[in-house]
Design a protein around this motif. Structure first.
Motif, PDB file in Angstrom:
ATOM      1  N   LEU B  93       0.860  -1.185   0.000  1.00 46.05           N
ATOM      2  CA  LEU B  93       0.000   0.000   0.000  1.00 46.05           C
ATOM      3  C   LEU B  93       0.896   1.234   0.000  1.00 46.05           C
ATOM      4  O   LEU B  93       2.098   1.134   0.200  1.00 46.05           O
ATOM      5  CB  LEU B  93      -0.897  -0.006   1.248  1.00 46.05           C
ATOM      6  N   TYR B  94       0.294   2.387  -0.224  1.00 45.37           N
ATOM      7  CA  TYR B  94       1.066   3.631  -0.135  1.00 45.37           C
ATOM      8  C   TYR B  94       1.390   3.869   1.338  1.00 45.37           C
ATOM      9  O   TYR B  94       0.525   4.265   2.113  1.00 45.37           O
ATOM     10  CB  TYR B  94       0.248   4.790  -0.692  1.00 45.37           C
ATOM     11  N   MET B  97       0.684   7.363   2.939  1.00 44.14           N
ATOM     12  CA  MET B  97      -0.657   7.956   2.847  1.00 44.14           C
ATOM     13  C   MET B  97      -1.492   7.578   4.062  1.00 44.14           C
ATOM     14  O   MET B  97      -1.219   6.586   4.732  1.00 44.14           O
ATOM     15  CB  MET B  97      -1.369   7.458   1.578  1.00 44.14           C
ATOM     16  N   VAL B 102      -6.060   6.078   1.278  1.00 38.86           N
ATOM     17  CA  VAL B 102      -5.689   4.964   0.400  1.00 38.86           C
ATOM     18  C   VAL B 102      -6.949   4.258  -0.097  1.00 38.86           C
ATOM     19  O   VAL B 102      -7.111   4.022  -1.296  1.00 38.86           O
ATOM     20  CB  VAL B 102      -4.774   3.959   1.133  1.00 38.86           C
TER      21      VAL B 102
END
Lengths: 417, 306
Positions: B93-94, B97, B102
């Motif tokens: 995942l980011y 963020m 997300v």
């Protein structure tokens, strides 16, 4: 297309919040504010200095007090016009004592054989560059000429001897002739365009660098596969290019706007009318070269980000493209000495070097319309090819983890496309 | 409306000289949990990536005779991305963020408007117990939390079909149970799920039908219960408090402890044996047709394929 905009907005917002972007973007306004404060504080003195250095009629003068030791006899006695600002000493020792006591800034020793040799010794506390500047200054030249021709009444002759020529560049292929003889305006026009070129290059590299970084991060963090399950690779690349291209334009707009506002403010603060930038078409061309140059580099950086297995590896790959792009800047010394070299024409046709070379050529007015049109045309026709290759490598590289593809593999991807 | 949600026919994918998927065909039906199983390198992830339109299949099937086709809801995969959720094996995942951002972003990429994306994201954060972490960065979450967030990311746009590649990988038993519960909930909500996993006990607990892939080929395909019976033919599992008498038609008796036995039959049906046991007056506590554990079937099938 909606997904492209979502990605573009995401990329814009994510990268606009990066500390590096904020620092570089806001540095110009910050420097402008500092400059304005300085101008406001020392505005009066600055204005006086400025008008003396760049007077409206083009002649230069000085506020420094200069000591003279005249062994040649040509300057003794001083002409009445030079009693203010010049002091005649009978001996060098006397002059040196005055220099040490800061009564004068420079001491000119005119030797006995001056007429034969033309040499004048300039003594000051700093030496070096300061002395050279003084030696070359129009003030001293004017002082010597006036004293050499003290018996002549021909003021025009004195004027021409002091300032024998002023080059007015007029190109053979230009439709209109430049009639301005304002030195400051010429410098401003050239420097503005040149700095615009540097600024463009910087923005193209930083924005496409963000793209490389973003792709590399998405690949190494493994979110890329989730993204690719929602959008096609071309949509991802297009969204990134749009978002980061807009980010670069924002950066340029902030810089130009703040530079214009603060430079205008600075000139007002020192009591001078700001010089006119009379080549506004350069801004339009700069925008065209930015967009086209960014497209080429962004796609290549995206491909490099996809191919590399780590950020460092991607940056090494991207460095090859960056190095090619800055070749014109590396050759800037040669360029300013001879901007009309065929090599620079060739560089302005090659897509990777065209944006930088053309902006440099525009800065010195060495870009005929045919070269501008040809460079833009070649950029436009090469972009689909770059995008095709870049997007293919981008798509295939994204899902390769742990092992960088070889050149042979990349060629095979392109063949299978 | 067709009950065939996923249809894969004669799928082939080659990487140079290596054939990762070799003439693979299967179908996934509406509302079922379909297990896509196989040893490492069997071609499962490649198959899933082709279904997700991340990879393209080779143009034609084996020897160019039959054209490879993949369809979801009867359409090419690229046209129905918004109706499919995907949890890949290689996932992330980011990290910098916010958790909520997300989910919102990924939901919007699947075609949801900003308001709906936000609402769905909050709903899913509540479902996976991460509501309080909505405003925190992803990097602050534990591995288990991130895995739950990834499952939420795959389902946040309310897809009809979910493809989960190794959703239990690297999880502790508590989080395994949590994810298992979420998959049950999704199935109960009418979602169709394709599940790839190595934990055979979980596959047994969750899947209705399976496809076992080895070396890119389908080795076993069908209802899980049928396959299990198929691998344990003529076996009975019996529990009794008394000692077992000699019984005609019983070839082998295996004591499993606590009065439980597995009987292998020869020349007698399960009904015939039951009658015989009743005739002997044996107190029967439980009596069932035996099935082989899935992990044994998996090993036997893969070894047999070699």
């Amino acid at each position: 297309m909606a997904r492209v905009w979502i990605i573009a907005r995401h990329e814009y917002l994510i990268n606009a919040r990066r500390l590096g972007f904020l620092i570089t973007t806001l540095s110009v306004p910050a420097l402008g504010i500092i400059g304005l404060l300085v101008a406001a504080l020392v505005g009066g003195q600055m204005g006086d200095w400025f008008t003396k250095v760049f007077p409206a009629d083009g002649t230069q003068t000085t506020v420094h007090t200069i000591g003279i030791v005249d062994r040649s006899g040509i300057c003794s006695p001083l002409l009445p016009d030079y009693n203010d600002g010049f002091t005649l000493f009978s001996t060098e020792d006397e002059g040196l004592r005055a220099l040490r006591a800061d009564q004068i800034l420079h001491l000119l020793v005119i030797p006995r054989e001056y007429l034969a040799s033309g040499k004048v010794h300039v003594i000051n506390k700093q030496g070096g560059l300061n002395a050279m500047r003084l030696k070359d200054s129009a003030v001293i030249r004017r002082f010597i000429i006036d004293h050499l021709l003290r018996h002549s009444e021909d003021t025009l002759l004195k004027e021409r001897l002091a300032n024998p020529l002023e080059i007015v560049p007029v190109r053979l292929d230009e439709e209109t002739r430049a009639t301005r003889d304002d030195g400051l305006a010429f410098v401003v026009n050239m420097m503005t365009t040149y700095f615009l070129a540097i600024l463009l290059v910087f923005t193209i590299f930083t924005s496409s660098g963000y793209l490389l970084r973003g792709v590399s991060e998405e690949k190494t963090s493994r979110i890329i596969e989730i993204i690719l399950s929602s959008v096609a690779p071309w949509e991802l690349l297009a969204g990134k290019v749009l978002g980061l291209g807009a980010l670069g334009l924002t950066q340029i707009a902030v810089w130009l706007l703040s530079a214009a506002v603060f430079l205008g403010g600075a000139f007002s603060a020192v009591g001078l009318a700001p010089p006119t930038f009379d080549r506004v078409e350069v801004f339009g061309l700069a925008l065209v070269y930015y967009v086209l140059g960014f497209l080429v580099f962004a796609v290549l950086m995206g491909a490099a980000g996809a191919v590399g297995t780590t950020m460092q590896e991607s940056q090494q790959l991207a460095g090859i493209f960056s190095l090619v792009a800055v070749v014109p800047m590396i050759l800037s010394g040669m360029f300013f000495a001879n901007p009309g070299l065929t090599a620079f024409r060739v560089l302005s046709w090659f897509p990777l070097t065209a944006p930088v070379t053309m902006m440099m050529r525009l800065s010195v007015g060495e870009a005929p319309n045919v070269d501008i049109i040809l460079s833009i045309f070649l950029l436009i026709v090469s972009i689909p090819g770059v995008i095709w290759v870049g997007a293919k490598v981008f798509r295939m590289g994204l899902l390769m983890y742990g092992k960088r593809p070889s050149v042979g593999q990349i060629i095979q991807w392109l063949r299978e496309a | 409306m067709s009950d065939k949600i996923v249809q894969v026919h004669h799928l082939v994918k080659r990487y140079g000289n290596f054939t990762a998927v070799h003439d693979l065909s299967f179908e996934v039906y509406r509302g079922e949990v379909f297990g896509l199983l196989g040893p490492n390198g069997a071609g499962k992830t490649t198959t899933i990536r082709i279904i997700m339109d991340i990879l393209k299949p080779d143009g034609t099937g084996v020897q160019g005779a039959r054209k490879a086709t993949v369809s979801i809801f009867g359409h090419p995969p690229r046209t129905v991305r918004a109706r499919v959720g995907y949890l890949p094996e290689e996932r992330g995942l980011y990290r910098n963020m916010m958790v909520l951002s997300v989910l919102e972003y990924l939901a919007q990429l699947k075609g949801l408007g900003r308001t709906t994306a936000r609402q769905n994201a909050i709903t899913w954060l509540e479902k996976v117990g991460l509501r309080d972490w909505a405003g925190r960065k992803v990097s602050e979450l534990s591995r288990g939390m991130q895995q739950k967030l990834q499952l939420a990311a795959s389902a946040v746009h309310d897809p009809e079909l979910l493809i989960l590649d190794e959703p239990f990988q690297g999880l502790d038993p508590v989080n395994v149970e949590a994810i298992k519960g979420l998959i049950h909930d999704l199935q109960r909500d009418g979602k169709t799920i394709v599940l790839s996993a190595h934990q055979m006990n979980l596959v047994e607990a969750l899947c209705d039908r399976i496809l076992l892939v080895n070396k890119g080929r389908g080795v076993l395909y069908g209802k899980l219960a049928d396959i299990k019976r198929q691998y344990a033919p003529n076996s009975i599992r019996l529990r009794t408090s008394a000692a077992l008498p000699d019984l005609a038609g019983v070839k082998q008796v295996r004591a499993l402890g606590n009065g439980t036995y597995t009987l292998t039959l020869e020349g007698i049906s399960s009904q015939g044996l039951l009658k015989s046991l009743v005739d002997h007056g044996l107190p029967i506590e439980s009596y069932e047709v035996a099935t082989a554990p899935l992990d044994e079937i998996f090993i036997a099938a893969v070894k047999g394929d070699r």
